[in-house]
Design an enzyme around this catalytic site. Sequence first.
Site, PDB file in Angstrom:
ATOM      1  N   SER A 127       0.827  -1.203   0.000  1.00  0.00           N
ATOM      2  CA  SER A 127       0.000   0.000   0.000  1.00  0.00           C
ATOM      3  C   SER A 127       0.861   1.252   0.000  1.00  0.00           C
ATOM      4  O   SER A 127       0.347   2.345  -0.190  1.00  0.00           O
ATOM      5  CB  SER A 127      -0.868   0.054   1.256  1.00  0.00           C
ATOM      6  OG  SER A 127      -1.216  -1.198   1.711  1.00  0.00           O
ATOM      7  N   HIS A 148      -1.454  -2.785  -6.567  1.00  0.00           N
ATOM      8  CA  HIS A 148      -2.128  -2.431  -5.329  1.00  0.00           C
ATOM      9  C   HIS A 148      -3.641  -2.601  -5.483  1.00  0.00           C
ATOM     10  O   HIS A 148      -4.308  -1.782  -6.119  1.00  0.00           O
ATOM     11  CB  HIS A 148      -1.752  -0.986  -4.940  1.00  0.00           C
ATOM     12  CG  HIS A 148      -2.362  -0.537  -3.661  1.00  0.00           C
ATOM     13  ND1 HIS A 148      -2.726   0.765  -3.417  1.00  0.00           N
ATOM     14  CD2 HIS A 148      -2.695  -1.230  -2.549  1.00  0.00           C
ATOM     15  CE1 HIS A 148      -3.247   0.845  -2.210  1.00  0.00           C
ATOM     16  NE2 HIS A 148      -3.237  -0.347  -1.664  1.00  0.00           N
ATOM     17  N   GLU A 160      -4.227  -0.169  -8.565  1.00  0.00           N
ATOM     18  CA  GLU A 160      -3.223   0.874  -8.786  1.00  0.00           C
ATOM     19  C   GLU A 160      -1.932   0.135  -9.162  1.00  0.00           C
ATOM     20  O   GLU A 160      -1.466  -0.710  -8.392  1.00  0.00           O
ATOM     21  CB  GLU A 160      -3.053   1.612  -7.448  1.00  0.00           C
ATOM     22  CG  GLU A 160      -2.428   2.948  -7.517  1.00  0.00           C
ATOM     23  CD  GLU A 160      -2.393   3.611  -6.120  1.00  0.00           C
ATOM     24  OE1 GLU A 160      -2.567   2.943  -5.072  1.00  0.00           O
ATOM     25  OE2 GLU A 160      -2.161   4.818  -6.094  1.00  0.00           O
ATOM     26  N   ASN A 198      -3.359   5.925  -1.308  1.00  0.00           N
ATOM     27  CA  ASN A 198      -3.085   6.079   0.125  1.00  0.00           C
ATOM     28  C   ASN A 198      -2.420   7.404   0.474  1.00  0.00           C
ATOM     29  O   ASN A 198      -2.454   7.823   1.629  1.00  0.00           O
ATOM     30  CB  ASN A 198      -2.265   4.900   0.637  1.00  0.00           C
ATOM     31  CG  ASN A 198      -3.159   3.702   0.865  1.00  0.00           C
ATOM     32  OD1 ASN A 198      -4.318   3.859   1.242  1.00  0.00           O
ATOM     33  ND2 ASN A 198      -2.647   2.519   0.619  1.00  0.00           N
TER      34      ASN A 198
HETATM   35  N1  CAA Z   1     -15.448  -9.832   0.080  1.00  0.00           N
HETATM   36  C1  CAA Z   1     -16.195  -9.982  -1.016  1.00  0.00           C
HETATM   37  N2  CAA Z   1     -17.339  -9.289  -1.241  1.00  0.00           N
HETATM   38  C2  CAA Z   1     -17.772  -8.455  -0.285  1.00  0.00           C
HETATM   39  C3  CAA Z   1     -17.049  -8.262   0.916  1.00  0.00           C
HETATM   40  C4  CAA Z   1     -15.850  -9.002   1.079  1.00  0.00           C
HETATM   41  N3  CAA Z   1     -15.079  -8.882   2.156  1.00  0.00           N
HETATM   42  N4  CAA Z   1     -17.734  -7.369   1.657  1.00  0.00           N
HETATM   43  C5  CAA Z   1     -18.815  -7.007   0.983  1.00  0.00           C
HETATM   44  N5  CAA Z   1     -18.847  -7.651  -0.195  1.00  0.00           N
HETATM   45  C6  CAA Z   1     -19.853  -7.522  -1.257  1.00  0.00           C
HETATM   46  C7  CAA Z   1     -21.215  -8.026  -0.850  1.00  0.00           C
HETATM   47  O1  CAA Z   1     -21.327  -9.425  -1.063  1.00  0.00           O
HETATM   48  C8  CAA Z   1     -22.133  -7.230  -1.772  1.00  0.00           C
HETATM   49  O2  CAA Z   1     -22.115  -7.796  -3.047  1.00  0.00           O
HETATM   50  P1  CAA Z   1     -23.419  -7.612  -4.035  1.00  0.00           P
HETATM   51  O3  CAA Z   1     -23.669  -6.139  -4.207  1.00  0.00           O
HETATM   52  O4  CAA Z   1     -22.976  -8.258  -5.285  1.00  0.00           O
HETATM   53  O5  CAA Z   1     -24.537  -8.299  -3.354  1.00  0.00           O
HETATM   54  C9  CAA Z   1     -21.406  -5.884  -1.891  1.00  0.00           C
HETATM   55  O6  CAA Z   1     -20.044  -6.117  -1.514  1.00  0.00           O
HETATM   56  C10 CAA Z   1     -22.023  -4.849  -0.978  1.00  0.00           C
HETATM   57  O7  CAA Z   1     -21.968  -5.385   0.333  1.00  0.00           O
HETATM   58  P2  CAA Z   1     -23.063  -5.067   1.449  1.00  0.00           P
HETATM   59  O8  CAA Z   1     -24.389  -4.849   0.798  1.00  0.00           O
HETATM   60  O9  CAA Z   1     -22.967  -6.127   2.488  1.00  0.00           O
HETATM   61  O10 CAA Z   1     -22.542  -3.767   2.171  1.00  0.00           O
HETATM   62  P3  CAA Z   1     -22.293  -2.313   1.623  1.00  0.00           P
HETATM   63  O11 CAA Z   1     -23.291  -1.895   0.605  1.00  0.00           O
HETATM   64  O12 CAA Z   1     -22.115  -1.492   2.831  1.00  0.00           O
HETATM   65  O13 CAA Z   1     -20.896  -2.423   0.846  1.00  0.00           O
HETATM   66  C11 CAA Z   1     -18.546  -2.177   0.824  1.00  0.00           C
HETATM   67  C12 CAA Z   1     -19.742  -2.880   1.474  1.00  0.00           C
HETATM   68  C13 CAA Z   1     -18.443  -2.627  -0.640  1.00  0.00           C
HETATM   69  C14 CAA Z   1     -17.328  -2.654   1.571  1.00  0.00           C
HETATM   70  C15 CAA Z   1     -18.777  -0.630   0.872  1.00  0.00           C
HETATM   71  O14 CAA Z   1     -19.076  -0.252   2.190  1.00  0.00           O
HETATM   72  C16 CAA Z   1     -17.564   0.142   0.410  1.00  0.00           C
HETATM   73  O15 CAA Z   1     -17.339   0.319  -0.767  1.00  0.00           O
HETATM   74  N6  CAA Z   1     -16.778   0.636   1.395  1.00  0.00           N
HETATM   75  C17 CAA Z   1     -15.529   1.376   1.108  1.00  0.00           C
HETATM   76  C18 CAA Z   1     -14.464   0.399   0.787  1.00  0.00           C
HETATM   77  C19 CAA Z   1     -13.184   1.087   0.476  1.00  0.00           C
HETATM   78  O16 CAA Z   1     -13.039   2.298   0.503  1.00  0.00           O
HETATM   79  N7  CAA Z   1     -12.197   0.273   0.177  1.00  0.00           N
HETATM   80  C20 CAA Z   1     -10.845   0.762  -0.064  1.00  0.00           C
HETATM   81  C21 CAA Z   1     -10.086   0.707   1.203  1.00  0.00           C
HETATM   82  S1  CAA Z   1      -8.471   1.326   0.969  1.00  0.00           S
HETATM   83  C22 CAA Z   1      -7.610   0.031   0.414  1.00  0.00           C
HETATM   84  O17 CAA Z   1      -8.047  -1.064   0.295  1.00  0.00           O
HETATM   85  C23 CAA Z   1      -6.216   0.336   0.092  1.00  0.00           C
HETATM   86  C24 CAA Z   1      -5.239   0.211   1.146  1.00  0.00           C
HETATM   87  O18 CAA Z   1      -4.076   0.042   0.832  1.00  0.00           O
HETATM   88  C25 CAA Z   1      -5.547   0.387   2.570  1.00  0.00           C
END
Ligand code: CAA
Length: 290
Positions: A127, A148, A160, A198
Amino acid sequence: MKQFIRYRFSSILGVVGAGQMGTGIAIVGSAVAGLKVRVVDVNEQRLQASHTFIDKWCDKEIQKNRMTNQLKTDVLSRFSFHLKISDLSCCDFVVEAAPEKFEMKAEIFKQLVQVTNPETILASNTSSISITKLAGLTNRADRIIGMHFMNPVPVMKLIEVIKGIQTSQETLDKTLELANKMKKEIVIAQDIPGFIANRILMPYINEAIQTLYEGIGTVEGIDKAMKLGTNVPMGPLTLADFIGLDTCLEIMKVLHQDLGDSKYRPCPLLVNYVNAGWLGKKSGRGFYKY
Ligand code: CAA
């Protein structure tokens, strides 16, 4: 030396690390790109948990009518789980997805160059750690690249891609080809600490924690302000718990040390939480309890 066919995946993707990122990468490798995937982790329980997660993920896809039972069988049959990095010797593309600690990643890369074919591309899902620095530890800097992924990997559209200063065009092209097979959108970033995502996201999360530390708002209040006020899917403290507070801290440390600017100082509250073992969702407690 094993035979290697240029510009053609032998369909074996190696993934080092069976945590949430490694498991997600393995899922898109097998289920979306149709590749054989070898997952390696030193921890047998983590491998088992990864296997269980993949199985349940397939079941959810079936429930959503996006996968048939036969497809699930095919997807699972392309996986294998291993305890030794030497079991990746047949892979022509490996993605390392170990915790965000330089020494750990450096050790993995040193082992990977020993056990894989010299043509094998070694990507890091780091990251924030410098790809050029990791590449400098190997004898094939031209074949080291950053890939990434975002969490949760099966859901998030972006990869990324980070080109170290010695990464070759051929390595970049092959990485883009793999990302396309995984049906991901791509953004190419320079190898500067934090890259793009990030560099922007972590100071935002750190500032949210500082806002809590200074008593300006409550956990719920800060998340509500940002979620409803800026239309993001999760408030910054929920997101920090979701990413893992240890990961957030490691990234802030890299930004702080490598860019040398006090504006990237990790918030003392973040440091305290990590010291307490409150790492977010994965440990059952972070800014929220799970
Ligand atoms: N693995 C696989 N699929 C997942 C999952 C997981 N861990 N968590 C949720 N999902 C899927 C669900 O199955 C659902 O799929 P469908 O739409 O096909 O049914 C979908 O994601 C939406 O899930 P939910 O309805 O349960 O919940 P939600 O609408 O709140 O969405 C979320 C969950 C997709 C995580 C959403 O909250 C989101 O986009 N959050 C922000 C995530 C984000 O910003 N990620 C980047 C983080 S930074 C990073 O990763 C980089 C780093 O280096 C730190």
